[in-house]
Scaffold this motif. Structure first.
Motif, PDB file in Angstrom:
ATOM      1  N   SER A 314       0.845  -1.302   0.073  1.00 11.50           N
ATOM      2  CA  SER A 314      -0.001  -0.137  -0.187  1.00 11.50           C
ATOM      3  C   SER A 314       0.802   1.365   0.158  1.00 11.50           C
ATOM      4  O   SER A 314       1.716   1.476   0.815  1.00 11.50           O
ATOM      5  CB  SER A 314      -0.933  -0.177   1.152  1.00 11.50           C
ATOM      6  N   THR A 316      -0.312   4.174  -0.232  1.00 11.11           N
ATOM      7  CA  THR A 316      -0.855   5.093   0.720  1.00 11.11           C
ATOM      8  C   THR A 316      -0.447   4.966   2.285  1.00 11.11           C
ATOM      9  O   THR A 316      -0.227   5.856   2.987  1.00 11.11           O
ATOM     10  CB  THR A 316      -2.532   5.036   0.799  1.00 11.11           C
ATOM     11  N   PHE A 317      -0.361   3.791   2.513  1.00 13.25           N
ATOM     12  CA  PHE A 317       0.421   3.713   3.950  1.00 13.25           C
ATOM     13  C   PHE A 317       1.622   4.197   4.306  1.00 13.25           C
ATOM     14  O   PHE A 317       2.191   4.757   5.138  1.00 13.25           O
ATOM     15  CB  PHE A 317       0.200   2.188   4.548  1.00 13.25           C
ATOM     16  N   TYR A 320       1.427   7.780   4.684  1.00 15.13           N
ATOM     17  CA  TYR A 320       1.175   7.991   5.904  1.00 15.13           C
ATOM     18  C   TYR A 320       2.183   7.929   7.028  1.00 15.13           C
ATOM     19  O   TYR A 320       2.323   8.877   7.850  1.00 15.13           O
ATOM     20  CB  TYR A 320      -0.006   7.130   6.453  1.00 15.13           C
ATOM     21  N   ILE A 321       2.996   6.905   6.607  1.00 19.73           N
ATOM     22  CA  ILE A 321       4.280   6.706   7.672  1.00 19.73           C
ATOM     23  C   ILE A 321       5.134   7.888   7.349  1.00 19.73           C
ATOM     24  O   ILE A 321       5.749   8.650   8.602  1.00 19.73           O
ATOM     25  CB  ILE A 321       4.961   5.382   7.341  1.00 19.73           C
TER      26      ILE A 321
ATOM     27  N   GLU B 209      -9.572  -1.258  -0.226  1.00 19.37           N
ATOM     28  CA  GLU B 209      -8.253  -0.587   0.241  1.00 19.37           C
ATOM     29  C   GLU B 209      -8.243   0.540   1.031  1.00 19.37           C
ATOM     30  O   GLU B 209      -7.267   0.508   1.829  1.00 19.37           O
ATOM     31  CB  GLU B 209      -7.719   0.027  -1.221  1.00 19.37           C
ATOM     32  N   PHE B 213      -6.007   0.012   4.683  1.00 26.13           N
ATOM     33  CA  PHE B 213      -5.283   1.314   4.815  1.00 26.13           C
ATOM     34  C   PHE B 213      -5.507   1.420   6.562  1.00 26.13           C
ATOM     35  O   PHE B 213      -4.546   1.723   7.172  1.00 26.13           O
ATOM     36  CB  PHE B 213      -5.645   2.581   4.104  1.00 26.13           C
ATOM     37  N   ASN B 216      -4.213  -1.330   8.673  1.00 24.07           N
ATOM     38  CA  ASN B 216      -2.766  -1.164   8.679  1.00 24.07           C
ATOM     39  C   ASN B 216      -2.478  -0.181   9.938  1.00 24.07           C
ATOM     40  O   ASN B 216      -1.563  -0.378  10.704  1.00 24.07           O
ATOM     41  CB  ASN B 216      -2.465  -0.608   7.235  1.00 24.07           C
ATOM     42  N   ILE B 217      -3.280   1.084   9.957  1.00 20.34           N
ATOM     43  CA  ILE B 217      -2.700   1.953  10.888  1.00 20.34           C
ATOM     44  C   ILE B 217      -3.113   1.356  12.369  1.00 20.34           C
ATOM     45  O   ILE B 217      -2.185   1.597  13.213  1.00 20.34           O
ATOM     46  CB  ILE B 217      -3.701   3.247  10.846  1.00 20.34           C
ATOM     47  N   LYS B 220      -0.337  -0.900  13.403  1.00 22.38           N
ATOM     48  CA  LYS B 220       1.069  -0.080  13.562  1.00 22.38           C
ATOM     49  C   LYS B 220       0.498   0.062  15.103  1.00 22.38           C
ATOM     50  O   LYS B 220       1.664   0.068  15.879  1.00 22.38           O
ATOM     51  CB  LYS B 220       0.991   0.716  12.893  1.00 22.38           C
TER      52      LYS B 220
END
Lengths: 394, 394
Positions: A314, A316-317, A320-321, B209, B213, B216-217, B220
């Motif tokens: 991804s 987009t991730f 984001y990071i 997606e 996303f 995934n956040i 994390k």
């Protein structure tokens, strides 16, 4: 050899440092070593040992059981020497070009024997002398990309990552940062140290509830976010450099924390030169841009090629990071700017300015810039906006 | 006694469990104990020992070196028994009313001997049977407030907090959560388990997606945020209850993570009853409201009276923290709703519905609600908006 067999801690002298070195098969058996204590840090002894005949030299670093800066009243355990040695080895595997080689470590003596880098200069000292080190920004960007990727949940397996988190729990040194960077400068604390000319600025800072709210959030991030293994003290006094080489030293503050902390300390300590070095301002602004651009580019490459996470594809991730790291970097840079100006540990970039009016003005700019970076870190959306904010304050 | 002297791991039998119990000075020396293995979990043996004469009883819980749910092919170290015992003791100090008493632990046998709670029922089982437990929500709110405050950086000194983080590093059990809650349900993974009638819904989820996303956040956050010592598996199958008592058991997944994870699991597992128990829907909605309101109220009280942080007096920061916890709770609740519907480990609330059409419809609602909570967690600003979102899906 006797010193190592003894297995109780004692501070080394020039004599016992030579005795230690001769037992390590680094020098010829009958070598004549000269030895000098060259430490200028607050927490350690540093011995420089030279065999003139064979043109070999090493450094022996030994942790002291207290912080010199506040005398013997601030006791510190020697465990940090093990953390520093472990971090040097770990970072050395990940970014060997930018970390001194380690030849020997001893946990009881709290000693690390390593590559002598005295052909290089501490970057802060070099900058103040007028050096600009054309490759330092590229090197630091690459060092940051590699160390922050390969120690993260995206560069390690889940169990390896957790093992490293456990190994690098570092309460004492973290406490120093928690107090001296995130707390004391924002209150009327005894450890603070600032000139009378700054008092008005400092007091307005202590009354700035919005600022303190944001610093509290950054402190929480420092306390709770185990994103990566940080160097933890990555100012320009922890970097050796010349025109072709860059070496990052002294990771005794290493622990798992937010990636933006290391990047932010690099930003802030380059910003001191931007503030004081009017002649070379654009060059140091360019250094900051290069650090981030190289970091972003190489981190992205590692993300795409080495990622261990199922969601890695991804983009987009990743975005984001990188956005999070950038915002955090600005906030942590702001804290560093403020604490180095009014807190316990100062920087020579500012304190070395002879003319009082110029010095006070530079320090006030560092404070103003720090406040803006902390409060506006989510509004400053990219590198251009960051540089524009810096220029506005100047 | 022989079993303990032996000091190698072996799974207990009814006979050796009795032998172990008789050596602990809990029962009379010549007591006649009956013993039954009553475990219905996936990872442990659970023995119920009763002395009918003295009306005394205890539980002996022993970790198995593999997960029963996937046969012996999923090996797990026994270290988790120590984590569970340590967590029971730590939580027991903080919230003694809501945690079973521990009488004895042995790391080699991976055994914890504790209070027998068989006069209570597993809350999930009770709910399915029609119980509503009038005090359970208040008790869980209080349990959450106390455990999440007193294990945080605001309830512990900086060094105590870091010591606890280190002690509760729990790679194996965290890996189960990382895979089964945050990863597998969102990909076409082998561990997933869902009915054909859900396939369309599941495939649209795998292609979402935006959802991935956000997950995934949240993953994390689970991987990197050491906010508090979590129970780590706080569903209604980890809670014993009756109309007056509530006890939280089985903290073998305990580790330092984001506070919203425990709260979110409580929300999600109450939401299963909201979805399936149409007759008592308002009552379970009310339970969810009570959990949050009691949590928020008591956490705020502890924040104001027991806070160890210099910035604690800032009510804006408390508000920031509570908002973050709430948002995180919704996101983690969403993940739990989805994984319990289509992942490896299901819940009887849903699977127990006999009529296929009703069951598929309920499961689809759980998925829809999960997606909304994950994606909208920052938009859903408060408890009322949360309940409104739930009602909209239903």
């Amino acid at each position: 050899m006797s010193l190592l067999k003894q297995k109780t801690y004692q501070p080394l002298t020039n004599e016992s440092a030579v005795e230690l070195a001769l037992g390590l098969n680094i020098f010829a058996e009958n070598a004549k070593l000269s030895c000098k204590e060259i430490g200028d840090g607050n927490l350690n002894l540093v011995f420089h040992l030279v065999d003139e005949k064979d043109r070999k030299s090493i450094i022996i670093k030994q942790a002291l059981p207290y912080a010199k800066v506040v005398g013997e009243s601030w006791p510190l355990t020697l465990k940090r020497a093990k953390i520093e040695a472990d971090a040097l080895k770990f970072f050395g595997q990940i970014a060997p070009n930018y970390v001194p080689k380690v030849f020997f470590t001893d946990d009881v003596l709290a000693v690390t024997v390593m590559e002598d880098l005295s052909h290089l200069l501490i970057a802060r000292t070099g900058f103040i002398k007028g050096e600009t080190y054309p490759l330092i920004a590229k090197h630091l960007g690459e060092y940051l990309a590699k160390t922050l990727f390969f120690t993260s949940d995206y560069g390690l397996s889940p169990s390896e990552k957790k093992e490293q988190v456990q190994r690098f729990i570092n309460p004492e040194l973290c406490k120093i940062t928690e107090d001296l960077i995130f707390t004391d400068p924002f209150f009327d604390a005894e450890t603070n140290d600032f000139e009378d000319g700054l008092r008005t600025g400092v007091e307005s800072l202590w009354q700035d509830e919005e600022l303190k709210f944001h610093v509290n959030i950054l402190k929480k991030s420092f306390l709770t976010e185990t994103e990566v293994l940080l160097h933890g003290d990555l100012h320009t006094g922890s970097v050796f450099a010349d025109n072709s080489e860059t070496k990052v030293i002294d990771p005794e503050f290493a622990f798992y924390g937010p990636a933006g902390f290391d990047i932010g300390q690099v930003f802030a300590n380059l910003l001191f030169q931007v503030v004081v070095n009017i002649e070379k301002r654009d060059l140091f602004i360019n250094h900051i841009e290069t650090v981030w651009n190289v970091f972003e580019d190489q981190f992205t490459q590692l993300w795409n090629s080495e990622n261990k996470e199922a969601y890695a594809k991804s983009s987009t991730f990743l975005n984001y990071i990188l956005t999070k790291f950038f915002e955090d970097s600005l906030g942590f840079a702001g804290c560093e700017l403020i604490r180095r100006t009014i807190g316990l540990a100062h920087v020579a970039d500012l304190d070395g300015i002879k003319d009082e009016q110029t010095r006070i003005a530079a320090k006030q700019k560092a404070l103003d810039l720090g406040k803006i970076l902390i409060k506006q870190r989510k509004v400053i959306k990219n590198l251009d906006a960051f540089i524009a904010s810096v220029k506005e304050v100047l």
